[in-house]
Scaffold this active site. Structure first.
Site, PDB file in Angstrom:
ATOM      1  N   ASN A 104       0.847  -1.190   0.000  1.00 13.11           N
ATOM      2  CA  ASN A 104       0.000   0.000   0.000  1.00 13.11           C
ATOM      3  C   ASN A 104       0.887   1.247   0.000  1.00 13.11           C
ATOM      4  O   ASN A 104       1.475   1.592   1.016  1.00 13.11           O
ATOM      5  CB  ASN A 104      -0.922  -0.004   1.221  1.00 13.11           C
ATOM      6  CG  ASN A 104      -1.872   1.180   1.229  1.00 13.11           C
ATOM      7  OD1 ASN A 104      -1.975   1.921   0.256  1.00 13.11           O
ATOM      8  ND2 ASN A 104      -2.581   1.355   2.336  1.00 13.11           N
ATOM      9  N   LYS A 132      -0.106   4.184  -0.281  1.00 12.29           N
ATOM     10  CA  LYS A 132      -0.856   5.277   0.350  1.00 12.29           C
ATOM     11  C   LYS A 132      -0.755   6.542  -0.513  1.00 12.29           C
ATOM     12  O   LYS A 132      -0.954   6.470  -1.714  1.00 12.29           O
ATOM     13  CB  LYS A 132      -0.376   5.485   1.784  1.00 12.29           C
ATOM     14  CG  LYS A 132      -0.484   4.197   2.605  1.00 12.29           C
ATOM     15  CD  LYS A 132      -0.236   4.395   4.077  1.00 12.29           C
ATOM     16  CE  LYS A 132      -0.379   3.069   4.810  1.00 12.29           C
ATOM     17  NZ  LYS A 132      -0.289   3.214   6.275  1.00 12.29           N
ATOM     18  N   HIS A 168      -9.682   0.436   4.559  1.00  9.65           N
ATOM     19  CA  HIS A 168      -8.476   0.754   5.325  1.00  9.65           C
ATOM     20  C   HIS A 168      -8.807   1.780   6.406  1.00  9.65           C
ATOM     21  O   HIS A 168      -9.634   2.670   6.215  1.00  9.65           O
ATOM     22  CB  HIS A 168      -7.385   1.295   4.399  1.00  9.65           C
ATOM     23  CG  HIS A 168      -6.041   1.331   5.025  1.00  9.65           C
ATOM     24  ND1 HIS A 168      -5.647   2.336   5.897  1.00  9.65           N
ATOM     25  CD2 HIS A 168      -4.972   0.486   4.933  1.00  9.65           C
ATOM     26  CE1 HIS A 168      -4.416   2.104   6.307  1.00  9.65           C
ATOM     27  NE2 HIS A 168      -3.977   0.997   5.733  1.00  9.65           N
ATOM     28  N   GLU A 222      -7.378   4.291   7.410  1.00  8.75           N
ATOM     29  CA  GLU A 222      -7.185   5.686   7.011  1.00  8.75           C
ATOM     30  C   GLU A 222      -8.334   6.186   6.149  1.00  8.75           C
ATOM     31  O   GLU A 222      -8.500   7.399   5.993  1.00  8.75           O
ATOM     32  CB  GLU A 222      -5.836   5.818   6.297  1.00  8.75           C
ATOM     33  CG  GLU A 222      -4.671   5.656   7.266  1.00  8.75           C
ATOM     34  CD  GLU A 222      -3.364   5.248   6.618  1.00  8.75           C
ATOM     35  OE1 GLU A 222      -2.412   4.958   7.373  1.00  8.75           O
ATOM     36  OE2 GLU A 222      -3.301   5.196   5.378  1.00  8.75           O
ATOM     37  N   GLU A 243      -5.629  -5.335  10.276  1.00  6.74           N
ATOM     38  CA  GLU A 243      -4.630  -4.318  10.594  1.00  6.74           C
ATOM     39  C   GLU A 243      -4.931  -3.692  11.953  1.00  6.74           C
ATOM     40  O   GLU A 243      -5.869  -2.900  12.083  1.00  6.74           O
ATOM     41  CB  GLU A 243      -4.636  -3.222   9.531  1.00  6.74           C
ATOM     42  CG  GLU A 243      -4.238  -3.701   8.150  1.00  6.74           C
ATOM     43  CD  GLU A 243      -3.878  -2.535   7.258  1.00  6.74           C
ATOM     44  OE1 GLU A 243      -2.720  -2.467   6.831  1.00  6.74           O
ATOM     45  OE2 GLU A 243      -4.746  -1.686   6.999  1.00  6.74           O
ATOM     46  N   GLY A 253       1.990   2.282  10.777  1.00  6.40           N
ATOM     47  CA  GLY A 253       2.881   3.424  10.624  1.00  6.40           C
ATOM     48  C   GLY A 253       3.578   3.869  11.891  1.00  6.40           C
ATOM     49  O   GLY A 253       4.263   4.885  11.901  1.00  6.40           O
ATOM     50  N   SER A 277       2.934  -2.240  10.237  1.00  6.58           N
ATOM     51  CA  SER A 277       4.389  -2.172  10.370  1.00  6.58           C
ATOM     52  C   SER A 277       5.066  -3.499  10.063  1.00  6.58           C
ATOM     53  O   SER A 277       6.088  -3.854  10.675  1.00  6.58           O
ATOM     54  CB  SER A 277       4.780  -1.669  11.768  1.00  6.58           C
ATOM     55  OG  SER A 277       4.312  -0.356  11.981  1.00  6.58           O
TER      56      SER A 277
END
Length: 276
Positions: free
Chosen positions: A29, A31, A113, A115, A189, A195, A235
């Site tokens: 990803n 992003k 996701h 985000e 996740e 991150g 991560s």
């Protein structure tokens, strides 16, 4: 390692067991990266360096870059846009239509996701799991496949595995009727690790994946539970991939920051070797 809180007995051992031979799958990803298109060739080269003979590979470029790289992969790696609408083409400003993806030969799309669910502080209502199920149905109707991301924030994790599972079940329930192992991949996740450089321990990852798989077995079907692939995201990198790959219920990775680096190929190689 984050404290698991109260725990209940569940399958957590990381030894091999009989499965339906789930083929590992790793996604990168990107992003909202990179800032300069001059860096795209290097990122594409990282993906093309992967040996995909024992592992499915997909990559999620930023929306602005999808059209620049979707036909640049030479090893069978697929492009999976980071979002889509559920209405098709038309007067939908700012959206990406599955119909457009199909015409460009794309086979996968990522939805859900964290985000996109508001994790980066966008001051608008988050995308609900019900909306995401509607998107998934549209993706499948158009002949594409879906990667559906789920996961819990830190306050939930600190309450223990029962709370984690309950949180994930809320995200999974609208998908009960469309969890086809041939067409849907789950990406678990833990939001607290995305991150941050803090990775769930292999025991934490295995415990959560096993709990999700058990819920699917009991609420969808044992065949679906045994066949569906569950990626770990949060991560993941070349250093921790071998130990995480040894977990029986970890079928791959959704990789963030490390997908922008040459080490991505090492992650693919690690799980391909572990699941061979």
């Amino acid at each position: 390692m984050v404290n698991l809180g109260n725990r209940r007995p569940i399958e957590t051992r990381r030894f091999p067991r009989l499965t339906m031979g789930r083929r590992p799958i790793v996604g990168g990803n990107w992003k909202c990266n990179p800032a300069e298109i001059s860096k795209l060739d290097g990122l594409v080269a990282n993906i093309n360096a992967c040996d995909t003979s024992g592992c499915d590979v997909y990559v999620c470029p930023s929306p602005l870059h999808v059209g620049l790289v979707y036909n640049k992969f030479t090893n069978g790696a697929c492009v999976a846009p980071q979002n889509c609408n559920f209405k098709g083409c038309g007067a939908y400003t700012g959206e990406m239509a599955v119909d457009q993806m199909v015409d460009m030969g794309m086979k996968w799309c990522l939805i859900g996701h964290s985000e996109r669910r508001g994790e980066f502080g966008l001051p608008t209502p988050v995308e609900s799991s019900e909306l995401l199920a509607t998107k998934c149905k549209y993706i499948l109707e158009k002949g594409m496949k879906c990667i559906y991301a789920i996961g819990e924030p830190l306050p939930i994790r600190e309450q223990g595995i029962d709370a984690v599972l309950a949180y994930c079940v809320e995200q999974l329930t609208p998908f009960k009727d469309i969890l086809d192992p041939e067409k849907v991949v789950l990406a678990y996740e833990p939001v607290w690790s995305i991150g941050t450089g803090v990775t769930a321990s292999p025991d934490q990852a295995q415990e959560t994946h096993a709990a999700i798989r058990k819920w699917i077995s009991e609420n969808v079907s044992p065949a679906c539970a045994e066949g569906i692939r569950i990626q770990y995201g949060g991560s993941a990198n070349a250093k921790n991939a071998p130990e995480l790959s040894a977990c029986a219920d970890v079928d791959g990775f959704l990789v963030g920051g490390a997908s922008l680096k040459p080490e991505f190929a090492e992650i693919v190689a690690a799980i391909a070797q572990a699941k061979a």
